[in-house]
Motif scaffolding. Structure first.
Motif, PDB file in Angstrom:
ATOM      1  N   PHE A 128     -87.021  33.168  -1.111  1.00 13.02           N
ATOM      2  CA  PHE A 128     -86.221  31.978  -0.837  1.00 13.02           C
ATOM      3  C   PHE A 128     -86.676  30.807  -1.703  1.00 13.02           C
ATOM      4  O   PHE A 128     -85.848  30.093  -2.275  1.00 13.02           O
TER       5      PHE A 128
ATOM      6  N   THR B  17     -84.601  28.824  -4.644  1.00 17.58           N
ATOM      7  CA  THR B  17     -84.492  27.369  -4.489  1.00 17.58           C
ATOM      8  C   THR B  17     -84.954  26.667  -5.753  1.00 17.58           C
ATOM      9  O   THR B  17     -84.333  25.696  -6.211  1.00 17.58           O
TER      10      THR B  17
ATOM     11  N   LYS C   7     -78.052  34.326   9.750  1.00 16.24           N
ATOM     12  CA  LYS C   7     -78.646  33.518   8.685  1.00 16.24           C
ATOM     13  C   LYS C   7     -80.051  33.024   9.033  1.00 16.24           C
ATOM     14  O   LYS C   7     -80.974  33.131   8.205  1.00 16.24           O
TER      15      LYS C   7
ATOM     16  N   GLU D 218     -83.025  34.424   6.866  1.00 15.29           N
ATOM     17  CA  GLU D 218     -83.611  33.409   5.995  1.00 15.29           C
ATOM     18  C   GLU D 218     -85.105  33.269   6.265  1.00 15.29           C
ATOM     19  O   GLU D 218     -85.908  33.104   5.336  1.00 15.29           O
ATOM     20  N   ASN D 219     -85.482  33.340   7.525  1.00 13.75           N
ATOM     21  CA  ASN D 219     -86.912  33.302   7.860  1.00 13.75           C
ATOM     22  C   ASN D 219     -87.650  34.470   7.219  1.00 13.75           C
ATOM     23  O   ASN D 219     -88.783  34.330   6.746  1.00 13.75           O
TER      24      ASN D 219
ATOM     25  N   LYS E 159     -88.271  33.897   3.662  1.00 10.89           N
ATOM     26  CA  LYS E 159     -89.322  32.899   3.478  1.00 10.89           C
ATOM     27  C   LYS E 159     -90.710  33.476   3.750  1.00 10.89           C
ATOM     28  O   LYS E 159     -91.710  32.752   3.691  1.00 10.89           O
TER      29      LYS E 159
ATOM     30  N   ASP F 146     -77.198  25.210   0.224  1.00 11.17           N
ATOM     31  CA  ASP F 146     -78.032  25.957   1.173  1.00 11.17           C
ATOM     32  C   ASP F 146     -77.531  27.396   1.321  1.00 11.17           C
ATOM     33  O   ASP F 146     -78.309  28.358   1.292  1.00 11.17           O
ATOM     34  N   TYR F 147     -76.221  27.567   1.449  1.00 17.43           N
ATOM     35  CA  TYR F 147     -75.647  28.900   1.570  1.00 17.43           C
ATOM     36  C   TYR F 147     -75.773  29.680   0.257  1.00 17.43           C
ATOM     37  O   TYR F 147     -75.968  30.892   0.257  1.00 17.43           O
TER      38      TYR F 147
ATOM     39  N   TYR G  45     -79.211  31.035   0.053  1.00 14.18           N
ATOM     40  CA  TYR G  45     -79.346  32.143   1.010  1.00 14.18           C
ATOM     41  C   TYR G  45     -78.792  33.444   0.427  1.00 14.18           C
ATOM     42  O   TYR G  45     -79.471  34.481   0.422  1.00 14.18           O
TER      43      TYR G  45
ATOM     44  N   SER H  91     -80.840  34.644  -2.523  1.00 16.70           N
ATOM     45  CA  SER H  91     -82.158  35.131  -2.075  1.00 16.70           C
ATOM     46  C   SER H  91     -82.064  36.557  -1.549  1.00 16.70           C
ATOM     47  O   SER H  91     -82.953  37.383  -1.790  1.00 16.70           O
TER      48      SER H  91
END
Length: 583
Positions: A24, A28, A305, A309-310, A313, A377-378, A381, A384
């Motif tokens: 992620f 970013t 999500k 997403e976690n 990360k 942000d999407y 995601y 990633s």
């Protein structure tokens, strides 16, 4: 995409990228760089209206006219093939499509496939207009439809091709198995264990007696699969089976063809997005990564999500203790090993750029996610997720091959790769340079069978990743496995430096076991004869006999034992996912 990567690598702050610790943060870092995003939008779009596989009236007409010539000469099979191509190129809802369908129906009628001919006639009739010329065609088509209905009752040609037979056999194989409750792709003969040094791995289970070679351990569909470009026009884009008789074509592009209307309909959920992209620019793993996203769909990805997403990360997704490990659960695919910590900064940067290129093209050029179109942000995601897959697929995806048997030169027969798939449970098998299981495919469904006898519970069942101790030197095996899979193999042949095939003993091993049925079946096979099912069982029985008299899967066996295993593999090739051709 390579040129984009070269340009982008000069823009990205490598020091900042190297400091990123998860997928992620890597994405970013890239998408927060305005200069990189600008370059991405200018040079990496996978959409190009001039290069997509568009429909073409002229090409469709040319194929149809050639088909008419073959039809007039009573060359029905050639005519059928040409009409298939005419349908493939005909624009949707066009006069050309109606003409091609009508002409194909005439060929199918001649070949006595009355049901298929009727289907084409109905589709052709639906596309007719209200004019004098089409009224004449309508009358002719309706007359043929009536002939089909009468002939079908009297003499219908049964559509019983290789695909149909294999489908019946696959269903029968499933019915004959009992399956693991927690891992339903595994049969009850296997289970999953976990350990610090082996990770999750497959072991034998519930064995009240010795499991013999040929015992089925796994039957699994892929979560996603793709065809290589070389097979795009010959195999179904949905099930990966060779198209036997007629094609069903995508209504928008000429790239995707299918073996049935059901496969075409099933593919719409993901092909509707890929149809707009020039996916021929992607390599096998890049296309499979894209397919994972399009097949899962934005609704599912959006719903999960926060959880996914976690994970991207660097946090773990906690398993529910009573949750079954399903082949069609995206979470199981996402959690496959990526080996990020073993990759170089250059490797991660290249894959991150590829992920951004694919993801931004998908978002910007299709309706995959309207929410992500202007939402950074999407976008991060989705890209990633793609980056995670671009790392995990080379380590976990499996080649899907088709056995090509040459009738006039049988010893030149071989397996040709036609595609790749990602399988949730199959990916849990660890590697050995001396495997005790073998993989085969029916379409894109994989079957795993025992290659040697298993005498007790909790014996690890190990696959082979393309590096066999009998055919490849240890140094070469270790290098190949480290480059692609990022591990140093510690199997018995590697630890004990087992000899290659040419240095093995001439017999079966410690005890020289002789079997006349095996010797005769083996000679017929190497002479190019097509094996029977009885001969398949002869090889299984001989391997089992050797295992019984020379117990221990870590014992070095001789040349004859290795020959028996290779003969068994070759037999399975004949029975599954194979094609016989004339040279």
């Amino acid at each position: 995409m390579l040129s984009l990567a070269n340009l982008a690598s000069n823009i990205i702050d490598r020091e900042a990228f190297a400091a990123c610790t998860n997928d992620f943060s890597r994405i970013t870092c890239l998408l927060s760089c305005s200069e990189f995003v600008s370059l991405l939008k200018k040079s990496s779009a996978l959409l190009d209206e001039q290069t997509t596989c568009l429909k073409c009236v002229k090409t469709s007409t040319e194929f149809r006219e050639k088909g008419n010539e073959a039809y007039a000469s009573n060359n029905n099979q050639i005519a059928l093939s040409l009409y298939n191509q005419a349908i493939r190129y005909a624009p949707s809802y066009s006069r050309e499509l109606s003409l091609a369908l009508g002409n194909r129906s005439a060929t199918l009628f001649n070949l006595k496939y009355y049901h298929l001919a009727s289907q084409d006639i109905h589709r052709a009739l639906d596309l007719l207009s209200s004019n004098e010329e089409d009224d004449v065609r309508r009358q002719r088509l309706e007359q043929r439809l009536q002939q089909c209905l009468r002939s079908k009752a009297e003499d219908e040609q049964i559509i019983d091709d290789d695909n149909t037979q294999l489908e019946h056999e696959l269903e029968q194989l499933k019915l004959n198995q009992t399956f693991n409750t927690n891992y339903p792709s595994l049969t009850s003969h296997a289970d999953i264990h976990s350990s610090p040094d082996r990770g999750r791995h497959v072991v034998s289970a519930n064995n009240s007696s010795i499991l013999k070679p040929g015992t089925i351990i796994l039957i699994e569909k892929p979560y996603a699969s793709v065809l290589l470009p070389s097979a795009w026009l010959t195999h179904c884009h949905m099930c990966l089976r060779r198209i036997q008789l007629i094609v069903f074509a995508c209504s928008q592009c000429t790239r995707a063809v299918y073996c049935s209307f059901d496969c075409l309909q099933s593919s719409i959920l993901w092909h509707a997005f890929e149809c707009r992209l020039t996916i021929d620019r992607l390599d096998k793993m890049q296309l499979l990564a894209l397919r994972l996203i399009t097949k899962t769909g934005w609704r599912e990805l959006f719903k999960n999500k926060v959880q996914f997403e976690n994970y991207l990360k660097g946090n773990k997704i906690e398993n529910e203790t009573d949750k079954t490990y399903q082949w069609d659960n995206y979470e199981n695919i996402l959690k496959l090993e990526t080996n990020s910590h073993k990759r170089s900064v250059d490797d991660l940067l290249q894959r991150s750029i590829q992920a951004c290129s694919i993801g931004i093209s998908l978002i910007g050029n299709t309706s995959f996610s309207h929410q992500a179109y202007e939402n950074l942000d999407y976008q991060i995601y989705i890209c990633s997720l793609l980056l995670s897959h671009l790392q995990s697929l080379p380590c976990n995806a499996h080649e899907i091959s088709e056995f090509i048997y040459h009738r006039s030169s049988p010893l030149s027969s071989s397996c040709n790769e036609i595609g790749a798939g990602i399988y949730a449970t199959l990916s849990l098998f660890n590697h050995s340079c001396n495997p005790n299981v073998i993989r085969n495919f029916i379409g894109d469904t994989v079957l795993v069978r025992l290659l040697s006898s298993i005498s007790s519970n909790n014996i690890e069942l190990v696959d082979n990743y393309g590096c066999l101790s009998a055919t490849m030197a240890k140094e070469e095996r270790q290098k190949k496995l480290d480059e692609q899979y990022h591990f140093q193999c510690q199997c018995q042949p590697c630890i004990e430096q087992w000899p290659n095939y040419d240095r093995l003993s001439e017999g079966t091993g410690e005890k020289n076991i002789i079997s006349k049925p095996f010797d005769e079946a083996f000679q017929r096979l190497i002479q190019g004869e097509i094996p029977s099912e009885d001969e398949l069982h002869t090889f299984e029985d001989f391997i089992a006999q050797c295992d019984e008299q020379m117990p221990g899967d870590k014992t070095i066996k001789g040349k004859v034992y290795n020959n028996a295993q290779e003969a068994y593999k070759q037999c399975l090739n004949f029975f599954y996912h194979s094609i016989f051709i004339e040279d």
